[in-house]
Design a protein around this motif. Structure first.
Motif, short mmCIF file in Angstrom:
data_model
loop_
_atom_site.label_atom_id
_atom_site.label_comp_id
_atom_site.label_asym_id
_atom_site.label_seq_id
_atom_site.Cartn_x
_atom_site.Cartn_y
_atom_site.Cartn_z
N ILE A 39 0.86 -1.18 0.00
CA ILE A 39 0.00 0.00 0.00
C ILE A 39 0.89 1.23 0.00
O ILE A 39 1.75 1.38 0.87
CB ILE A 39 -0.95 0.02 1.22
N GLU A 40 0.68 2.08 -1.00
CA GLU A 40 1.41 3.35 -1.11
C GLU A 40 0.47 4.46 -0.65
O GLU A 40 -0.59 4.66 -1.26
CB GLU A 40 1.83 3.60 -2.56
N TYR A 41 0.81 5.14 0.42
CA TYR A 41 -0.03 6.20 0.98
C TYR A 41 0.46 7.57 0.54
O TYR A 41 1.66 7.84 0.52
CB TYR A 41 0.00 6.17 2.51
N ARG A 42 -0.50 8.43 0.19
CA ARG A 42 -0.20 9.84 -0.10
C ARG A 42 -1.30 10.68 0.53
O ARG A 42 -2.48 10.41 0.33
CB ARG A 42 -0.18 10.12 -1.62
N TRP A 43 -0.95 11.69 1.32
CA TRP A 43 -1.96 12.58 1.88
C TRP A 43 -1.57 14.02 1.63
O TRP A 43 -0.41 14.39 1.65
CB TRP A 43 -2.21 12.35 3.37
N ALA A 44 -2.57 14.82 1.40
CA ALA A 44 -2.36 16.22 1.05
C ALA A 44 -2.37 17.13 2.28
O ALA A 44 -2.06 18.31 2.15
CB ALA A 44 -3.42 16.69 0.06
N ASP A 45 -2.73 16.61 3.44
CA ASP A 45 -2.78 17.41 4.67
C ASP A 45 -3.61 18.67 4.50
O ASP A 45 -3.25 19.74 4.99
CB ASP A 45 -1.36 17.76 5.15
N GLY A 46 -4.71 18.55 3.77
CA GLY A 46 -5.61 19.68 3.58
C GLY A 46 -5.14 20.68 2.53
O GLY A 46 -5.82 21.66 2.27
N GLN A 47 -4.01 20.42 1.91
CA GLN A 47 -3.49 21.30 0.85
C GLN A 47 -3.94 20.69 -0.48
O GLN A 47 -3.22 19.96 -1.14
CB GLN A 47 -1.97 21.40 0.93
N ASP A 49 -4.29 21.68 -3.42
CA ASP A 49 -3.53 21.92 -4.63
C ASP A 49 -2.43 20.87 -4.83
O ASP A 49 -1.90 20.73 -5.92
CB ASP A 49 -2.93 23.32 -4.63
N ARG A 50 -2.11 20.10 -3.79
CA ARG A 50 -1.12 19.03 -3.89
C ARG A 50 -1.70 17.74 -4.49
O ARG A 50 -0.96 16.86 -4.93
CB ARG A 50 -0.54 18.72 -2.51
N LEU A 51 -3.03 17.61 -4.48
CA LEU A 51 -3.66 16.36 -4.91
C LEU A 51 -3.30 15.92 -6.33
O LEU A 51 -3.01 14.74 -6.54
CB LEU A 51 -5.17 16.44 -4.74
N PRO A 52 -3.29 16.81 -7.33
CA PRO A 52 -2.94 16.35 -8.68
C PRO A 52 -1.55 15.71 -8.75
O PRO A 52 -1.38 14.66 -9.39
CB PRO A 52 -3.03 17.61 -9.53
N ALA A 53 -0.57 16.31 -8.10
CA ALA A 53 0.79 15.74 -8.13
C ALA A 53 0.85 14.42 -7.36
O ALA A 53 1.52 13.47 -7.80
CB ALA A 53 1.79 16.74 -7.55
N ALA A 55 -1.64 12.32 -6.90
CA ALA A 55 -2.36 11.34 -7.72
C ALA A 55 -1.51 10.89 -8.90
O ALA A 55 -1.47 9.70 -9.23
CB ALA A 55 -3.69 11.92 -8.20
N ALA A 56 -0.82 11.83 -9.55
CA ALA A 56 0.05 11.48 -10.67
C ALA A 56 1.18 10.57 -10.22
O ALA A 56 1.55 9.63 -10.94
CB ALA A 56 0.60 12.75 -11.31
N ASP A 57 1.70 10.81 -9.03
CA ASP A 57 2.75 9.96 -8.49
C ASP A 57 2.24 8.53 -8.30
O ASP A 57 2.90 7.56 -8.70
CB ASP A 57 3.27 10.53 -7.17
N LEU A 58 1.06 8.39 -7.72
CA LEU A 58 0.48 7.06 -7.55
C LEU A 58 0.20 6.39 -8.89
O LEU A 58 0.49 5.21 -9.08
CB LEU A 58 -0.81 7.14 -6.72
N ALA A 59 -0.34 7.14 -9.83
CA ALA A 59 -0.65 6.59 -11.15
C ALA A 59 0.63 6.14 -11.85
O ALA A 59 0.64 5.12 -12.54
CB ALA A 59 -1.39 7.60 -12.00
N GLY A 60 1.70 6.87 -11.65
CA GLY A 60 2.98 6.52 -12.26
C GLY A 60 3.58 5.23 -11.73
O GLY A 60 4.45 4.64 -12.36
N ARG A 61 3.09 4.78 -10.60
CA ARG A 61 3.58 3.52 -10.01
C ARG A 61 2.83 2.31 -10.56
O ARG A 61 3.14 1.18 -10.22
CB ARG A 61 3.49 3.59 -8.50
N ALA A 76 -8.91 14.07 -8.55
CA ALA A 76 -7.48 14.14 -8.89
C ALA A 76 -7.00 12.80 -9.43
O ALA A 76 -6.25 12.75 -10.42
CB ALA A 76 -6.67 14.56 -7.68
N ALA A 77 -7.45 11.71 -8.81
CA ALA A 77 -7.07 10.38 -9.29
C ALA A 77 -7.62 10.13 -10.69
O ALA A 77 -6.93 9.61 -11.56
CB ALA A 77 -7.56 9.31 -8.31
#
Length: 109
Positions: A39-47, A49-53, A55-61, A76-77
């Motif tokens: 499981i690869e976790y990514r959280w934006a911490d309420g920011q 504007d970080r979601l697209p990047a 999501a792109a990081d997860l998609a790239g994996r 974003a995903a």
């Protein structure tokens, strides 16, 4: 080993209970993190504007699925991939949630 991407618009602390339940559900289905699923976790911490990047990081994996918590994370995903399935949750999932009540009524119809 299959990889699940987990995209959260909020913080880890705010979603710790949900993540625990998610891992427990995987365990019940025979999937154990680190043994037969990653499981690869990514959280934006309420920011948001970080979601697209994120999501792109997860998609790239090139994972098996992306799980998104909240509408902004799901959108974003969706923008980041057309080939990886996206599963998303909205609300807290409790029975008192209007969305879950509507869904339950629709499921019975």
């Amino acid at each position: 080993m299959p990889v699940i991407g987990f995209l959260i618009s909020g913080s880890f602390e705010a979603q710790a209970d949900r993540l625990g339940k998610f891992r427990a559900g995987l365990n019940e289905a025979g999937y154990v993190q680190g043994q037969n699923v990653a499981i690869e976790y990514r959280w934006a911490d309420g920011q948001y504007d970080r979601l697209p990047a994120l999501a792109a990081d997860l998609a790239g994996r090139h994972g098996a699925v992306i799980t998104a918590v909240a509408v902004d994370a799901a959108l974003a995903a969706k923008a980041a991939t057309r080939t990886i399935p996206i599963v998303f949750t909205i609300g807290d999932g409790s029975a008192s949630s209007p969305a879950s009540t509507d869904q339950a009524a629709t499921s019975r119809a």
